[in-house]
Write a protein that holds these residues in place. Structure first.
Motif, PDB file in Angstrom:
ATOM      1  N   ASP A  80       0.817  -1.215   0.000  1.00 41.22           N
ATOM      2  CA  ASP A  80       0.000   0.000   0.000  1.00 41.22           C
ATOM      3  C   ASP A  80       0.852   1.266   0.000  1.00 41.22           C
ATOM      4  OD1 ASP A  80      -2.247  -1.556   0.027  1.00 41.22           O
ATOM      5  OD2 ASP A  80      -2.424  -1.560   2.218  1.00 41.22           O
ATOM      6  N   ILE A  81       2.103   1.158   0.386  1.00 39.82           N
ATOM      7  CA  ILE A  81       2.974   2.330   0.434  1.00 39.82           C
ATOM      8  C   ILE A  81       3.365   2.757  -0.982  1.00 39.82           C
ATOM      9  CG2 ILE A  81       5.234   3.167   1.171  1.00 39.82           C
ATOM     10  CD1 ILE A  81       4.963   1.371   3.601  1.00 39.82           C
ATOM     11  N   VAL A  82       3.589   1.773  -1.875  1.00 29.42           N
ATOM     12  CA  VAL A  82       4.032   2.047  -3.234  1.00 29.42           C
ATOM     13  C   VAL A  82       2.818   2.412  -4.088  1.00 29.42           C
ATOM     14  CG1 VAL A  82       5.231   1.081  -5.231  1.00 29.42           C
ATOM     15  CG2 VAL A  82       5.906   0.399  -2.930  1.00 29.42           C
TER      16      VAL A  82
ATOM     17  N   SER B   5       0.957   3.143 -10.002  1.00 27.36           N
ATOM     18  CA  SER B   5       1.717   3.316 -11.251  1.00 27.36           C
ATOM     19  C   SER B   5       3.133   2.758 -11.107  1.00 27.36           C
ATOM     20  CB  SER B   5       1.762   4.784 -11.652  1.00 27.36           C
ATOM     21  OG  SER B   5       2.400   5.551 -10.642  1.00 27.36           O
ATOM     22  N   THR B   6       3.738   2.998  -9.960  1.00 20.57           N
ATOM     23  CA  THR B   6       5.085   2.473  -9.717  1.00 20.57           C
ATOM     24  C   THR B   6       5.058   0.952  -9.609  1.00 20.57           C
ATOM     25  OG1 THR B   6       5.581   4.506  -8.509  1.00 20.57           O
ATOM     26  CG2 THR B   6       7.113   2.673  -8.244  1.00 20.57           C
ATOM     27  N   ARG B   7       4.019   0.424  -8.951  1.00 21.05           N
ATOM     28  CA  ARG B   7       3.888  -1.036  -8.857  1.00 21.05           C
ATOM     29  C   ARG B   7       3.752  -1.653 -10.242  1.00 21.05           C
ATOM     30  NH1 ARG B   7      -0.759  -2.032  -4.583  1.00 21.05           N
ATOM     31  NH2 ARG B   7      -1.274   0.049  -5.218  1.00 21.05           N
ATOM     32  N   HIS B   8       2.990  -0.992 -11.111  1.00 19.17           N
ATOM     33  CA  HIS B   8       2.797  -1.505 -12.471  1.00 19.17           C
ATOM     34  C   HIS B   8       4.120  -1.490 -13.244  1.00 19.17           C
ATOM     35  CE1 HIS B   8       0.826  -2.516 -16.164  1.00 19.17           C
ATOM     36  NE2 HIS B   8       1.342  -1.442 -16.761  1.00 19.17           N
ATOM     37  N   LYS B   9       4.885  -0.419 -13.118  1.00 20.10           N
ATOM     38  CA  LYS B   9       6.183  -0.332 -13.799  1.00 20.10           C
ATOM     39  C   LYS B   9       7.124  -1.429 -13.304  1.00 20.10           C
ATOM     40  CE  LYS B   9       6.106   4.644 -14.636  1.00 20.10           C
ATOM     41  NZ  LYS B   9       6.692   5.944 -14.246  1.00 20.10           N
ATOM     42  N   ILE B  10       7.158  -1.618 -12.000  1.00 24.47           N
ATOM     43  CA  ILE B  10       8.038  -2.656 -11.426  1.00 24.47           C
ATOM     44  C   ILE B  10       7.597  -4.025 -11.911  1.00 24.47           C
ATOM     45  CG2 ILE B  10       8.703  -3.793  -9.270  1.00 24.47           C
ATOM     46  CD1 ILE B  10       8.574  -0.996  -7.953  1.00 24.47           C
ATOM     47  N   SER B  11       6.300  -4.253 -11.927  1.00 22.06           N
ATOM     48  CA  SER B  11       5.780  -5.548 -12.353  1.00 22.06           C
ATOM     49  C   SER B  11       6.102  -5.830 -13.814  1.00 22.06           C
ATOM     50  CB  SER B  11       4.271  -5.582 -12.132  1.00 22.06           C
ATOM     51  OG  SER B  11       3.726  -6.762 -12.657  1.00 22.06           O
ATOM     52  N   THR B  12       5.908  -4.835 -14.683  1.00 20.04           N
ATOM     53  CA  THR B  12       6.192  -5.063 -16.102  1.00 20.04           C
ATOM     54  C   THR B  12       7.685  -5.264 -16.351  1.00 20.04           C
ATOM     55  OG1 THR B  12       6.222  -2.664 -16.478  1.00 20.04           O
ATOM     56  CG2 THR B  12       4.160  -3.821 -16.959  1.00 20.04           C
TER      57      THR B  12
END
Length: 149
Positions: free
Chosen positions: A54-56, A59-66
């Motif tokens: 929940d901290i991240v 959009s950043t989570r999506h970038k990291i995941s991709t």
């Protein structure tokens, strides 16, 4: 969304560590260290890490995941390609190199046997010429040919 509201002291329970007998809201008779900083015994390490999601921002989570999935895909396809290349090289070496090495070894054995037979014939002729009297009719020397030629 979080809603913040001020709670009056009369609504608080008596067993709250933050409740104070003084009327000042800024003073505290109980320190935060006595509240209990021990983590909940039922909460696992994985649950704590999962709560950090929940901290991240999304959009950043999506970038990291991709990026992670692309890197994983690249490494997987590269590993398969390298594995196929190693398979091709080793099978080619076994199918072509091994028979070639065996035939070269057989040829070397045949050459060594021919040299040995030639040396034996020359040694036998040398021994015969040492013990036999010279023959005046034998003016020509015959060539030495190994058997089978």
């Amino acid at each position: 969304m979080v809603k913040v509201e001020i709670v009056e002291e009369k609504d608080q329970q008596d067993n709250s560590p933050y409740a104070s007998s003084s009327s000042s809201r800024t003073s505290s008779s109980v320190s935060l260290s006595s509240v209990g900083s021990d983590p909940d015994a039922e909460e696992s390490f994985y649950e704590r890490i999962a709560a950090l999601v929940d901290i991240v921002p999304p959009s950043t989570r999506h970038k990291i995941s991709t990026r992670f999935s692309r890197t994983t895909g690249f490494l997987t396809s590269s590993g398969k390609l390298v594995g196929n290349l190693v398979w091709i090289v080793t099978t080619s070496a076994l199918l072509i190199g091994l028979p070639l090495a065996l035939s070269l070894e057989d040829e070397a054995k045949i050459v060594a046997q021919e040299k040995e037979m030639l040396a034996q014939q020359q040694g036998a002729q040398h021994m015969a010429s040492m013990y036999a009297p010279p023959n005046p009719n034998d003016s020509q020397q015959k060539g030495v040919v190994p058997p089978g030629f």
